[in-house]
Motif scaffolding. Sequence first.
Motif, PDB file in Angstrom:
ATOM      1  N   ASN A   1      56.358  44.482  30.168  1.00  9.82           N
ATOM      2  CA  ASN A   1      55.783  43.477  29.267  1.00  9.82           C
ATOM      3  C   ASN A   1      56.474  43.482  27.912  1.00  9.82           C
ATOM      4  O   ASN A   1      56.740  42.427  27.325  1.00  9.82           O
ATOM      5  CB  ASN A   1      54.280  43.724  29.085  1.00  9.82           C
ATOM      6  CG  ASN A   1      53.492  43.407  30.332  1.00  9.82           C
ATOM      7  OD1 ASN A   1      53.936  42.628  31.174  1.00  9.82           O
ATOM      8  ND2 ASN A   1      52.324  44.027  30.472  1.00  9.82           N
ATOM      9  N   TRP A   2      56.770  44.676  27.390  1.00  6.87           N
ATOM     10  CA  TRP A   2      57.430  44.766  26.085  1.00  6.87           C
ATOM     11  C   TRP A   2      58.841  44.191  26.144  1.00  6.87           C
ATOM     12  O   TRP A   2      59.257  43.451  25.247  1.00  6.87           O
ATOM     13  CB  TRP A   2      57.466  46.212  25.607  1.00  6.87           C
ATOM     14  CG  TRP A   2      57.919  46.377  24.185  1.00  6.87           C
ATOM     15  CD1 TRP A   2      57.165  46.309  23.057  1.00  6.87           C
ATOM     16  CD2 TRP A   2      59.272  46.615  23.746  1.00  6.87           C
ATOM     17  NE1 TRP A   2      57.940  46.499  21.939  1.00  6.87           N
ATOM     18  CE2 TRP A   2      59.238  46.687  22.328  1.00  6.87           C
ATOM     19  CE3 TRP A   2      60.478  46.782  24.404  1.00  6.87           C
ATOM     20  CZ2 TRP A   2      60.378  46.921  21.576  1.00  6.87           C
ATOM     21  CZ3 TRP A   2      61.628  47.007  23.645  1.00  6.87           C
ATOM     22  CH2 TRP A   2      61.568  47.079  22.250  1.00  6.87           C
ATOM     23  N   LEU A   3      59.583  44.520  27.231  1.00  9.95           N
ATOM     24  CA  LEU A   3      60.960  44.047  27.362  1.00  9.95           C
ATOM     25  C   LEU A   3      61.033  42.537  27.573  1.00  9.95           C
ATOM     26  O   LEU A   3      62.025  41.901  27.182  1.00  9.95           O
ATOM     27  CB  LEU A   3      61.656  44.755  28.530  1.00  9.95           C
ATOM     28  CG  LEU A   3      62.121  46.192  28.287  1.00  9.95           C
ATOM     29  CD1 LEU A   3      62.653  46.811  29.565  1.00  9.95           C
ATOM     30  CD2 LEU A   3      63.189  46.251  27.197  1.00  9.95           C
ATOM     31  N   THR A   4      60.010  41.948  28.184  1.00 13.92           N
ATOM     32  CA  THR A   4      60.054  40.522  28.504  1.00 13.92           C
ATOM     33  C   THR A   4      59.362  39.638  27.476  1.00 13.92           C
ATOM     34  O   THR A   4      59.656  38.442  27.396  1.00 13.92           O
ATOM     35  CB  THR A   4      59.435  40.260  29.886  1.00 13.92           C
ATOM     36  OG1 THR A   4      58.095  40.806  29.915  1.00 13.92           O
ATOM     37  CG2 THR A   4      60.264  40.902  30.982  1.00 13.92           C
ATOM     38  N   THR A   5      58.443  40.201  26.701  1.00 12.03           N
ATOM     39  CA  THR A   5      57.693  39.374  25.754  1.00 12.03           C
ATOM     40  C   THR A   5      57.962  39.733  24.292  1.00 12.03           C
ATOM     41  O   THR A   5      58.240  38.856  23.473  1.00 12.03           O
ATOM     42  CB  THR A   5      56.175  39.474  26.026  1.00 12.03           C
ATOM     43  OG1 THR A   5      55.755  40.842  25.896  1.00 12.03           O
ATOM     44  CG2 THR A   5      55.845  38.960  27.424  1.00 12.03           C
ATOM     45  N   VAL A   6      57.908  41.007  23.955  1.00 12.78           N
ATOM     46  CA  VAL A   6      58.063  41.426  22.556  1.00 12.78           C
ATOM     47  C   VAL A   6      59.530  41.522  22.156  1.00 12.78           C
ATOM     48  O   VAL A   6      59.953  40.982  21.125  1.00 12.78           O
ATOM     49  CB  VAL A   6      57.355  42.780  22.307  1.00 12.78           C
ATOM     50  CG1 VAL A   6      57.541  43.228  20.863  1.00 12.78           C
ATOM     51  CG2 VAL A   6      55.871  42.671  22.640  1.00 12.78           C
TER      52      VAL A   6
END
Length: 395
Positions: free
Chosen positions: A147-152
């Motif tokens: 989630n962090w790599l794809t959104t943030v």
Amino acid sequence: MTSQRRKAFSIEEKGAILARLENGESNSALAKEFGVGHSTISMILKNKDRIKESFNSNVLKPKKLRKSQHDNIDQALLQWFKITRNKGIPISGPMLQEKANVFASGFGNPNFNCSASWISRFKVRHNIVSGKIVGESSSVDQSSTYNWLTTVWPNLRRQFSNEEIFNADETGFFYKLLPDRTLKFKGENCCGGKLSKERLTVMVAANLSGTVKKKLFVIGRSQKPRCFSSVKSLPVDYANNRKAWMTSELFERWLRDWDRNLVKKKKKILLLVDNCPAHPNVTDLKSITLAFLPPNTTSVLQPMDQGIIRSLKCNFRKNLVLKMINGLDCNQNSPMKITILDAIVMINDAWNKISQSTIYNCFKHAGLIETYDDLPVREIEENEFDDEDDLPLSL
């Protein structure tokens, strides 16, 4: 007439032969190439289904396909092993034995008593080997990482160039730690002193392109070590506290000093750090955008943990061993004493030896770079940071 020499092929070799047969190569040509009879190649073709099944299951080394006499227990244990390892849980031979007995009882086979040799054959059948558990990747929160790599991360990434993206992390150095193993003559007793626990904490920071390696921030116990008395300046920034640990106060001071320096240079950067208690969310920074990596992900997301710190310690270890050898050459009775100043000089030298491509590759290995569009650097090798001597100077 000379008889054909009998040869046993591994599953991997049989799989390669099958592929060539299916591509149209003749039985006779392959038999001649491998120095075996036509019947051997024909038997491989006859058993192609079993060979392909083993090949696709990564069972490559055995030369004979031996099925277990208790196939239901074998398959149940294999599925349990796969499920358990996917959860990151360590498994030992005795655990496999106990679980095999549980399955045997469930299948109505109370006379089955799993032995160590049965487990050994089980491991050979399914290409299971022993391995050492290293690092903290088993505790990583995979969903948070994704989630962090794809959104943030994409939102942060587009705001800064490679030269403006930094990662920082601290690590401990037991700078006097001597080897705990030694080569010796057969029959010789091994003895030595206590292992030193004197440590320094070192904050390491570099940018994504590897073009900027920030001056090291070293934390020791002494405010003014005696060895500093004749030194006008240090190659690193130095601070102290009672335990030589990073604290939130020291982190904030280090960060604000860096921010003021960047303001003078009219530069802005993004700084990625982990969310440990010693890293508070420092506000009112003018040139540094502080971003925290998600909890339980730093062992895979933090570039410094992907090999930069390990490379630093490898270089330091070599410097330490060379200094020990020089000390022995000068003094036949004992190795040279290592002072905090000695350690700082060696750590700084180790930091200077880390290449731009190593740093860039570690950012890429952490998933923070998608393509090699900025630097003509080589791909990271599997043993990139294993270029260490065989002295286990664990730091």
